[in-house]
Write a protein that holds these residues in place. Structure first.
Motif, PDB file in Angstrom:
ATOM      1  N   ARG A 385      -1.409  -5.014   2.230  1.00 10.69           N
ATOM      2  CA  ARG A 385      -0.912  -3.640   2.291  1.00 10.69           C
ATOM      3  C   ARG A 385      -0.935  -3.184   3.754  1.00 10.69           C
ATOM      4  O   ARG A 385      -1.995  -3.161   4.384  1.00 10.69           O
ATOM      5  CB  ARG A 385      -1.781  -2.722   1.432  1.00 10.69           C
ATOM      6  N   VAL A 386       0.222  -2.828   4.280  1.00 10.29           N
ATOM      7  CA  VAL A 386       0.335  -2.375   5.664  1.00 10.29           C
ATOM      8  C   VAL A 386       0.433  -0.859   5.656  1.00 10.29           C
ATOM      9  O   VAL A 386       1.358  -0.285   5.074  1.00 10.29           O
ATOM     10  CB  VAL A 386       1.562  -2.993   6.363  1.00 10.29           C
ATOM     11  N   THR A 387      -0.519  -0.199   6.300  1.00 13.30           N
ATOM     12  CA  THR A 387      -0.607   1.251   6.239  1.00 13.30           C
ATOM     13  C   THR A 387      -0.262   1.889   7.577  1.00 13.30           C
ATOM     14  O   THR A 387      -0.411   1.280   8.640  1.00 13.30           O
ATOM     15  CB  THR A 387      -2.018   1.698   5.820  1.00 13.30           C
ATOM     16  N   GLN A 388       0.202   3.116   7.509  1.00 14.15           N
ATOM     17  CA  GLN A 388       0.491   3.897   8.714  1.00 14.15           C
ATOM     18  C   GLN A 388      -0.785   4.626   9.167  1.00 14.15           C
ATOM     19  O   GLN A 388      -1.715   4.815   8.371  1.00 14.15           O
ATOM     20  CB  GLN A 388       1.610   4.897   8.420  1.00 14.15           C
ATOM     21  N   PRO A 389      -0.868   5.125  10.391  1.00 14.18           N
ATOM     22  CA  PRO A 389       0.165   4.985  11.450  1.00 14.18           C
ATOM     23  C   PRO A 389      -0.076   3.779  12.344  1.00 14.18           C
ATOM     24  O   PRO A 389       0.782   3.413  13.125  1.00 14.18           O
ATOM     25  CB  PRO A 389       0.003   6.285  12.226  1.00 14.18           C
ATOM     26  N   GLN A 390      -1.284   3.158  12.235  1.00  9.80           N
ATOM     27  CA  GLN A 390      -1.568   2.047  13.157  1.00  9.80           C
ATOM     28  C   GLN A 390      -1.099   0.705  12.621  1.00  9.80           C
ATOM     29  O   GLN A 390      -1.433  -0.333  13.194  1.00  9.80           O
ATOM     30  CB  GLN A 390      -3.077   1.969  13.437  1.00  9.80           C
ATOM     31  N   ALA A 391      -0.391   0.682  11.543  1.00 10.43           N
ATOM     32  CA  ALA A 391       0.077  -0.560  10.920  1.00 10.43           C
ATOM     33  C   ALA A 391      -1.099  -1.485  10.615  1.00 10.43           C
ATOM     34  O   ALA A 391      -1.057  -2.688  10.853  1.00 10.43           O
ATOM     35  CB  ALA A 391       1.100  -1.259  11.807  1.00 10.43           C
ATOM     36  N   LYS A 392      -2.128  -0.897  10.042  1.00  9.08           N
ATOM     37  CA  LYS A 392      -3.336  -1.648   9.699  1.00  9.08           C
ATOM     38  C   LYS A 392      -3.080  -2.467   8.432  1.00  9.08           C
ATOM     39  O   LYS A 392      -2.500  -1.970   7.456  1.00  9.08           O
ATOM     40  CB  LYS A 392      -4.494  -0.684   9.482  1.00  9.08           C
ATOM     41  N   SER A 393      -3.530  -3.729   8.462  1.00 11.09           N
ATOM     42  CA  SER A 393      -3.337  -4.619   7.309  1.00 11.09           C
ATOM     43  C   SER A 393      -4.592  -4.644   6.444  1.00 11.09           C
ATOM     44  O   SER A 393      -5.709  -4.772   6.954  1.00 11.09           O
ATOM     45  CB  SER A 393      -3.007  -6.044   7.776  1.00 11.09           C
ATOM     46  N   GLN A 394      -4.404  -4.553   5.134  1.00 11.20           N
ATOM     47  CA  GLN A 394      -5.508  -4.585   4.169  1.00 11.20           C
ATOM     48  C   GLN A 394      -5.166  -5.547   3.045  1.00 11.20           C
ATOM     49  O   GLN A 394      -4.072  -5.476   2.471  1.00 11.20           O
ATOM     50  CB  GLN A 394      -5.754  -3.186   3.584  1.00 11.20           C
ATOM     51  N   VAL A 446       7.224  -8.367   9.861  1.00 15.71           N
ATOM     52  CA  VAL A 446       6.768  -8.579   8.478  1.00 15.71           C
ATOM     53  C   VAL A 446       7.500  -9.782   7.890  1.00 15.71           C
ATOM     54  O   VAL A 446       8.601 -10.143   8.328  1.00 15.71           O
ATOM     55  CB  VAL A 446       7.020  -7.328   7.615  1.00 15.71           C
ATOM     56  N   LYS A 447       6.873 -10.362   6.897  1.00 17.75           N
ATOM     57  CA  LYS A 447       7.439 -11.522   6.212  1.00 17.75           C
ATOM     58  C   LYS A 447       7.114 -11.423   4.727  1.00 17.75           C
ATOM     59  O   LYS A 447       6.002 -11.026   4.353  1.00 17.75           O
ATOM     60  CB  LYS A 447       6.845 -12.803   6.811  1.00 17.75           C
ATOM     61  N   ASN A 448       8.083 -11.791   3.891  1.00 19.09           N
ATOM     62  CA  ASN A 448       7.911 -11.747   2.430  1.00 19.09           C
ATOM     63  C   ASN A 448       7.480 -10.345   1.979  1.00 19.09           C
ATOM     64  O   ASN A 448       6.564 -10.185   1.176  1.00 19.09           O
ATOM     65  CB  ASN A 448       6.880 -12.777   1.964  1.00 19.09           C
ATOM     66  N   ALA A 449       8.161  -9.322   2.479  1.00 21.18           N
ATOM     67  CA  ALA A 449       7.737  -7.942   2.242  1.00 21.18           C
ATOM     68  C   ALA A 449       8.701  -7.198   1.324  1.00 21.18           C
ATOM     69  O   ALA A 449       9.868  -7.569   1.169  1.00 21.18           O
ATOM     70  CB  ALA A 449       7.610  -7.202   3.576  1.00 21.18           C
ATOM     71  N   PHE A 450       8.178  -6.147   0.713  1.00 24.94           N
ATOM     72  CA  PHE A 450       8.983  -5.190  -0.036  1.00 24.94           C
ATOM     73  C   PHE A 450       8.305  -3.830   0.104  1.00 24.94           C
ATOM     74  O   PHE A 450       7.106  -3.729   0.391  1.00 24.94           O
ATOM     75  CB  PHE A 450       9.141  -5.584  -1.510  1.00 24.94           C
ATOM     76  N   HIS A 461       5.136   2.583   0.800  1.00 24.57           N
ATOM     77  CA  HIS A 461       4.055   1.606   0.846  1.00 24.57           C
ATOM     78  C   HIS A 461       4.669   0.240   1.104  1.00 24.57           C
ATOM     79  O   HIS A 461       5.486  -0.236   0.301  1.00 24.57           O
ATOM     80  CB  HIS A 461       3.280   1.607  -0.468  1.00 24.57           C
ATOM     81  N   LEU A 462       4.282  -0.376   2.214  1.00 22.25           N
ATOM     82  CA  LEU A 462       4.805  -1.685   2.588  1.00 22.25           C
ATOM     83  C   LEU A 462       3.817  -2.754   2.138  1.00 22.25           C
ATOM     84  O   LEU A 462       2.645  -2.742   2.516  1.00 22.25           O
ATOM     85  CB  LEU A 462       4.997  -1.772   4.102  1.00 22.25           C
TER      86      LEU A 462
END
Length: 567
Positions: A385-394, A446-450, A461-462
């Motif tokens: 899960r990529v969140t805003q605003p810092q494009a943090k990955s979880q 990003v790769k394989n994203a929706f 939500h990315l």
């Protein structure tokens, strides 16, 4: 036909014995309404009468009489029976079982090609034509040196077979109407008189919409009798009648949906002796056969499963040139669809306990229960899960149910423990495929994203999968979720408040005990004729027709591996 005269007499004796009480006009339920019930309670109490069990009476005695006379009695399996012991007889729906001993009410001894053993009597029905030829409907072709003299005789034989099936359909429908009438007149009407014992909500829970079913079945039987050709029964066109009334059979879905609640409520009430005596008094006043109320209420569930079997048998003896052939073929398909829908609903209802147990295993759960809006797990897996605003990955575990998407976090040390982190309302989300490359909103590759867009709030939500095939599976799962919601809306499927509360209560009890309830195997008694006899009631009836048994989903295996119920 081989042995036709003796077989005809045997089947006739069996049919008359299994009819139970004779048909006729409805007798007055109670000649003296003031005091008769109380007198009957007292009589029952003094006699030490016990609440009776389903199955028994004339049919059982007649079957054993035929077997004792050396006759071969065959029954057709209504449902799959998976063996739970080496002395039980396994078979699939549609298999033909030779009944060798019907002494016990609930478990019969029988034989199929693979061997002998005990099986639940309620899983089979006696075949209409005990002497069926091995060939299909098509008449034998005349070969070299043969004449066509035998063709009229073969055709006459097939016509008689079709007549037998038609007679059985009409006979069972008339018996079924009497059965429904007895429930409505003998139980529902009497229960409504006792407001001190039953509330309207209790009556709706116990009897469901059985009065609606009774009204529809009366109209259906009347239509069947109008289609019956009295002079040449084999020319009767029953298939068209089934097609005309196929929409009416949808009401069985509501009844079957409610039936588990009825069983729970009856089980609760019959722990009190006054309800046991009352139900038995209703049965005796209505002159009903010796079957308990829960047995009577199971009949509509079983009935909807028998229609495809009867129609399949009718189609087998309907010549392709018969005027009713296409209608019977279409009716068989339609009634299979009705039964399949009911079977699917039952499977969904059986899953709600698993969903409740899964929710109870999640740490820090917030908000409403899953079962308030959902009843089916569609798909699950791990996504980034990529969140805003810092494009943090979880890294999160996502669980897609109908109408909502739940995401959880794994424990850093105990990877099998999940913590609730949030949910998304699928009714308000739009799923958009995202091409590989730099995302224009978050400015990261990003790769394989929706992306999931929320129309009400404007949030997005990315989510990224590890592999392209995983992404495709998720996209297909989202499409299935929308289709499931659409079908539920069309068919009116929903979980009642009582079912939800019962599932959550079961989950909390299981969590309190620290381990799941063990599934009990049937007990056994010593018996002289055969090694042992299952003494418990047969397995819970399931609405499975002649189709293969549904393969278990691997979704729940994945959930139990990632978030097992607490031990």
């Amino acid at each position: 036909m081989r042995g036709a005269p003796s077989r005809s007499r045997s089947l006739e004796s069996l049919r008359s014995a299994s009819a139970g009480m004779p048909d006729g006009t409805l007798d007055t339920v109670c000649t003296d309404e003031t005091g008769s019930e109380e007198d009957l309670y007292e009589e029952l109490h003094n006699s030490g009468h016990h609440y009776s069990h389903p199955r028994g009476g004339g049919e059982q005695l007649a079957i054993n009489e035929l077997i004792s006379d050396g006759s071969v009695v065959c029954a057709e399996a209504l449902w799959d029976h998976v063996t739970m012991d080496d002395q039980e007889l396994g078979f699939k729906a549609g298999d033909v079982v030779e009944v060798m001993d019907a002494t016990n009410r609930e478990w019969w001894w029988g034989r199929v090609a693979d061997g002998e053993g005990w099986f639940p009597a309620s899983f089979v029905r006696l075949r209409v034509n005990q002497d069926e030829p091995a060939d299909d409907y098509e008449a034998p072709r005349a070969g070299a040196g043969e004449t066509n003299d035998s063709l009229p005789e073969a055709q006459s034989c097939k016509d008689q077979m079709r007549t037998n099936v038609i007679n059985e359909i009409l006979s069972t429908e008339r018996d079924y109407i009497k059965h429904l009438r007895d429930i409505c007149e003998g139980y529902v009407r009497q229960c409504r008189k006792r407001e001190d014992m039953f509330s309207e909500e209790q009556l709706r829970t116990i009897f469901g919409n059985i009065e609606d079913i009774y009204r529809c079945q009366k109209a259906f039987v009347k239509a069947l009798e109008q289609k019956f050709n009295t002079e040449r029964p084999h020319l009767s066109e029953l298939g068209a009648c089934f097609l005309e009334h196929q929409a009416d059979f949808q009401i069985y879905s509501e009844y079957c949906n409610n039936h588990p609640n009825a069983c729970v409520e009856l089980s609760r009430l019959t722990k009190l002796s006054k309800y046991v005596y009352f139900f038995e008094a209703c049965r005796l006043l209505q002159r009903m056969i010796d079957i308990s109320l829960d047995g009577f209420l199971l009949t509509p569930v079983q009935k909807i499963c028998k229609y495809p079997l009867q129609l399949a048998e009718l189609l087998k003896y309907t010549h392709p040139q018969h005027r009713d052939f296409k209608n019977v073929e279409a009716a068989l398909h339609a009634m299979k669809n009705v039964a399949q829908l009911i079977n699917e609903r039952k499977r969904r209802l059986e899953n709600i306990d698993k969903i409740a147990q899964w929710q109870s295993s999640i740490e820090d759960w917030e908000g409403e229960d899953l079962l308030v809006r959902s009843s089916e797990l569609i798909y699950s897996g791990e996504l980034t899960r990529v969140t805003q605003p810092q494009a943090k990955s979880q890294q999160r575990m996502f669980f897609l149910f109908d109408r909502q998407l739940i995401y959880c976090k794994k424990d850093l040390l105990r990877r099998d423990v999940l913590y609730y982190k949030g949910r998304l309302d699928m009714d308000d989300l739009e799923v958009v495929d995202v091409e590989d490359g730099k995302d224009r909103d978050l400015h990261v590759s990003v790769k394989n994203a929706f992306r999931l867009y929320c129309g009400a709030t404007g949030d997005s939500h990315l989510l990224c999968a590890r592999k392209p095939e995983q992404k495709q599976r998720w996209l297909k799962a989202f499409a299935r979720e929308r289709e499931q919601v659409r079908l539920d809306q069309e068919t009116g499927f929903s979980i009642t408040e009582l079912q939800r509360k019962q599932a959550m209560l079961n989950a909390s009890k299981q969590q309190a005990t620290g381990k799941p309830k063990a599934v009990g195997r049937p007990g056994y008694l010593t018996r002289h004729k055969h090694p042992s006899l299952p003494a418990s009631r047969p397995q819970q009836q399931v609405l499975v027709l002649a189709e293969p048994r549904r393969k278990p989903s691997n979704f729940w295996h994945s959930i139990s591996r990632l978030a097992p119920f607490r031990k």
